[in-house]
Design an enzyme around this catalytic site. Sequence first.
Site, PDB file in Angstrom:
ATOM      1  N   HIS A  64      -9.453   1.301   1.522  1.00  0.00           N
ATOM      2  CA  HIS A  64      -9.239   1.761   2.894  1.00  0.00           C
ATOM      3  C   HIS A  64     -10.474   1.364   3.711  1.00  0.00           C
ATOM      4  CE1 HIS A  64      -6.759   5.161   0.919  1.00  0.00           C
ATOM      5  NE2 HIS A  64      -5.897   4.460   1.601  1.00  0.00           N
ATOM      6  N   HIS A  88       1.086   5.529  -1.530  1.00  0.00           N
ATOM      7  CA  HIS A  88       0.669   6.689  -2.316  1.00  0.00           C
ATOM      8  C   HIS A  88       1.972   7.431  -2.618  1.00  0.00           C
ATOM      9  CE1 HIS A  88      -3.407   5.883  -0.825  1.00  0.00           C
ATOM     10  NE2 HIS A  88      -2.923   5.882   0.393  1.00  0.00           N
ATOM     11  N   HIS A 103     -12.028   3.778  -3.070  1.00  0.00           N
ATOM     12  CA  HIS A 103     -11.209   4.461  -2.059  1.00  0.00           C
ATOM     13  C   HIS A 103     -11.593   4.075  -0.637  1.00  0.00           C
ATOM     14  CE1 HIS A 103      -9.959   7.685   0.677  1.00  0.00           C
ATOM     15  NE2 HIS A 103      -8.930   7.836  -0.132  1.00  0.00           N
ATOM     16  N   ARG A 135     -16.681   5.751   2.586  1.00  0.00           N
ATOM     17  CA  ARG A 135     -17.009   7.173   2.622  1.00  0.00           C
ATOM     18  C   ARG A 135     -17.062   7.759   1.207  1.00  0.00           C
ATOM     19  NH1 ARG A 135     -13.276  10.634   2.154  1.00  0.00           N
ATOM     20  NH2 ARG A 135     -11.579   9.341   2.920  1.00  0.00           N
ATOM     21  N   HIS A 175       0.847  -1.206   0.000  1.00  0.00           N
ATOM     22  CA  HIS A 175       0.000   0.000   0.000  1.00  0.00           C
ATOM     23  C   HIS A 175       0.874   1.245   0.000  1.00  0.00           C
ATOM     24  CE1 HIS A 175      -3.714   2.253   0.488  1.00  0.00           C
ATOM     25  NE2 HIS A 175      -3.143   2.956   1.439  1.00  0.00           N
ATOM     26  N   HIS A 226      -5.607  -0.887   6.498  1.00  0.00           N
ATOM     27  CA  HIS A 226      -5.691  -0.392   7.878  1.00  0.00           C
ATOM     28  C   HIS A 226      -6.552  -1.328   8.742  1.00  0.00           C
ATOM     29  CE1 HIS A 226      -3.578   3.154   6.607  1.00  0.00           C
ATOM     30  NE2 HIS A 226      -4.551   3.518   5.787  1.00  0.00           N
ATOM     31  N   ARG A 231      -4.936  15.613   6.262  1.00  0.00           N
ATOM     32  CA  ARG A 231      -5.479  15.347   4.938  1.00  0.00           C
ATOM     33  C   ARG A 231      -5.633  16.638   4.134  1.00  0.00           C
ATOM     34  NH1 ARG A 231     -11.336  12.942   3.379  1.00  0.00           N
ATOM     35  NH2 ARG A 231     -11.818  15.072   3.995  1.00  0.00           N
ATOM     36  N   GLN A 290       2.738  11.243  -2.121  1.00  0.00           N
ATOM     37  CA  GLN A 290       2.751  11.846  -0.777  1.00  0.00           C
ATOM     38  C   GLN A 290       4.166  12.058  -0.247  1.00  0.00           C
ATOM     39  OE1 GLN A 290      -0.083   9.927   1.859  1.00  0.00           O
ATOM     40  NE2 GLN A 290      -1.769  10.246   0.431  1.00  0.00           N
ATOM     41  N   ASP A 338       2.420   3.386   2.721  1.00  0.00           N
ATOM     42  CA  ASP A 338       1.314   4.335   2.730  1.00  0.00           C
ATOM     43  C   ASP A 338       1.750   5.782   2.489  1.00  0.00           C
ATOM     44  OD1 ASP A 338      -1.232   5.363   2.967  1.00  0.00           O
ATOM     45  OD2 ASP A 338      -1.532   4.832   5.062  1.00  0.00           O
TER      46      ASP A 338
HETATM   47 ZN   LIG Z   1      -3.700   4.891   2.077  1.00  0.00          ZN
END
Ligand SMILES: [Zn+2]
Length: 459
Positions: A238, A60, A211, A214, A58, A275, A85, A63, A326
Site C-alpha cells: 500500500h 482482502h 503492508h 507506516r 488487490h 492506490h 479501519r 473484508q 480491495d
Molecule cells: Zn488494501
Amino acid sequence: LNRAWLPDLIYADGRWLPDHAIVCDDTGTIVSIAESHEAADAIRFPRRALLPGLVNAHSHAFQRVIRGRTERRSEHSTDSFWTWREQMYAAANRLEPQDIYAASRLAFLEMALTGITAVGEFHYIHHSPEGSRYSDPNLLEREVIRAARDVGIRIALLRVAYARAGYEIEPNPLQKRFIEESPDEYLKNLEELLSVPELNDGHAWVGVAPHSVRAVPLDYLKTIVAFANERALPVHMHVAEQPAEVSACIEEYGRSPVALLDTEGLLSKRFTAVHAIHVTPKAISAMARSGAIVCACPTTERNLGDGVVPAKSYFDGGIVVALGSDSQIQIDLLEDARELEYHLRLQHTSRNVLAPSDDTSSAALARRLFDCATINGATSIGFQGGKLEVGAPADFFTVDLDDPSIAGSSRDDLLANIVFSLSRSAVSDVVVGGKQIVANGRHEAQEAIVQEYSHRLHG
Ligand SMILES: [Zn+2]
C-alpha cells in the site's frame, strides 16, 4: 486430450475473431485459436462472446464480512478511512480459521461469477484472535489458498509483513493478529509457505507484501524486498492511500513514501504500489523510470473517501495500471475499470480522459481499460495470463450477447459496451486452466458456499 470451445466471438490480441475455436491441452494451456471448422467436437457457446479472464490484483477477501455494516455515522465527529479501519479490525479479530475460509470462499465465488479467474490476495491476518502463534504459522494463509482452490480461481498469496502501528505510535492491540516483529520471523514463515507442497503448481503462488511504510520500518522493508528480488517474487505494498500516511513518512524519513522507495532502490518492475493516490509529479516520474506498477482500487477508494488515482499521469508516463476489488464493497472489476476513467471525468469536467491520443475508435479507450482488468493485473501478480494466445493459460469467461445490458452491440462497439455497461447477469461461463467453474451464470458449489457463509458469519 485437447478441449475446444466455440463461441460466436473471441477477443484476442485487441480484436474480435468470429467463428473461431479456442483449444487447450490437458495442462490447461491454449494450443490454438483457429477457424472453427477445424474443431468438430468443440463445446459450443452460442450467442456468447469469449474474453480473457479478469485479474483482480488487490483483494482482502475476509473484508467481505463487513460489507454493508460501515455505511453509517459512527460516534466520531467525522467518519474517514481511519474510523472505518477500526470497524474492520474489530471484525477481523473475531474470525476463526474456518470463518476466514468461509468468507474467502464466498468472496472468491463472487469473483468467479463476475469473470475473475485470478486474484492477488494481500493477506495480513497471521495469528489467533488472542494474538498467539498458531503451530502452523501459515494456517490462515493455507485456509485462504484452499478457498481459492475450492472455487477454482488462481491465487497469488501476497503474504503481508506488518511490524508496528506506525512511526512513534504505541502498539495498537487491534493489530495483534498481524504483527511479525522482525524480518527474520517474517522470512522464516514466508519460506515455510514457499515450501508448502500445494503451492507453485501454477494455480497458487506466493508474493511478498510489506503492508505500508507506516507498518514496516525501512531496514525490515529493505531486507524482505531483497529476499523477494532474489527469488523473483512479486512485491505489493500500500503506497500513499491517505495524506496522513504521506505526512508521517515525511516526518520519519524526510521523504514521501514514493521518494523513500525510489531513493532506497526498492522500486522495480516486480513492485506494485497499491492506490498511489497522494503523489507528486516527481514521484510519478520515479515510478515510470523504475517500471513499477500501480494498482488502483476505484470502487473501494470512492467508498473509503481515499481520493482519486491520477491515472492520466500514470498512463502518460507509460506506467502499467492494474485494478483491485480491495475491500470487497463491490466485486466487479469492470466497474473498477470504468470508475478509473469516471473519477477523472468528474475531476477534469471532461470526457474520455484516458483515451489514447492517436486512436479515435470507440474501442480504443475500452481496450486500455480492459487491459487494466486483465493483462496488467496478471503482470502485477506475476503470471502469464490476462490474454488469449497460444501458450497462455486457458482462463476465460463468456458474456451473453443477448443480455439487455449489451444487446444490439456491433463488433465495433462490443468492447465499449462490455467495459462501460455490462451487468454481472451477462457473465455466463467461466473457465480456468481449461476447467469450467461457472456455467450459465452458476457455480456448481454456489448454494453450499453461500449457505456456509451465511450460517457461520451471520447465523
Ligand atoms: Zn488494501
